[in-house]
Write an enzyme that holds these catalytic residues in place. Structure first.
Site, PDB file in Angstrom:
ATOM      1  N   CYS A  40       0.848  -1.237  -0.060  1.00 41.60           N
ATOM      2  CA  CYS A  40      -0.114  -0.019   0.130  1.00 41.60           C
ATOM      3  C   CYS A  40       0.758   1.192  -0.094  1.00 41.60           C
ATOM      4  O   CYS A  40       0.397   2.381  -0.124  1.00 41.60           O
ATOM      5  CB  CYS A  40      -1.041  -0.066   1.226  1.00 41.60           C
ATOM      6  SG  CYS A  40      -0.254   0.314   2.819  1.00 41.60           S
ATOM      7  N   CYS A  70      14.349   0.758  11.549  1.00 35.43           N
ATOM      8  CA  CYS A  70      13.841   1.675  12.559  1.00 35.43           C
ATOM      9  C   CYS A  70      12.612   2.073  12.191  1.00 35.43           C
ATOM     10  O   CYS A  70      12.459   3.172  11.316  1.00 35.43           O
ATOM     11  CB  CYS A  70      14.797   2.718  12.828  1.00 35.43           C
ATOM     12  SG  CYS A  70      14.698   3.865  14.236  1.00 35.43           S
TER      13      CYS A  70
END
Length: 157
Positions: free
Chosen positions: A123, A143
């Site tokens: 997406c 991260c």
């Protein structure tokens, strides 16, 4: 880098407006801006669709230690197994490896540095950044913004 300097820099980054848009590109799951806004909170939209960053140490997923899988909040694609999660000391959920074919990357040259941005491949939702200071076996640190993720614990039995 000293932890104090890292935290100051992290706080400063959250104050700078996002410059990119996760919605750019072709994806399997597509939604209009209005559909994304209806699905996400304003903050989730800012992070996932406008590439902002959540503050360090604010995501409950940073402390998640159970076995299971982390999914994209935008389309529910499985992204990271909990066995690849580790404590990086940065204040964000960190992983050394994504699931196969789960994420895509692009260059991020904002904030006077070269970074690698990571997005959901299905997406396009912005997840965070990848750095080359992680543990073995990959040496990578994905991260991530916890606000971009959901967690599904492994089923027992």
């Amino acid at each position: 880098m000293k932890r104090r300097d890292f935290l100051k820099m992290s706080a400063a980054l959250t104050l700078i407006p996002a410059t990119g848009f996760a919605s750019e590109g072709q994806f399997e799951v597509t939604r209009t801006k209005a559909e994304w806004r209806a699905l996400l909170t304003d903050f989730e939209f800012s992070v996932m669709r406008e590439e902002a960053t959540e503050r360090a140490h604010t995501s409950p997923l940073n402390a998640e230690k159970r076995d299971g899988v982390f999914h994209c909040k935008g389309c529910e694609l499985a992204l990271y197994e909990s066995k690849t999660k580790y404590e990086s000391g940065t204040g964000w959920p960190s992983f050394y490896e994504s699931l196969p074919d789960a994420v895509r990357t692009k260059a991020d040259n904002t904030f006077f540095s070269k970074r690698t941005e990571v997005h959901c491949r299905r997406c396009g939702s912005h997840l965070g950044h990848i750095f080359n200071d992680g543990p073995k076996p990959t040496g990578k640190r994905h991260c991530l913004n916890g606000v971009s993720l959901t967690f599904e614990p492994a089923s027992v039995g």
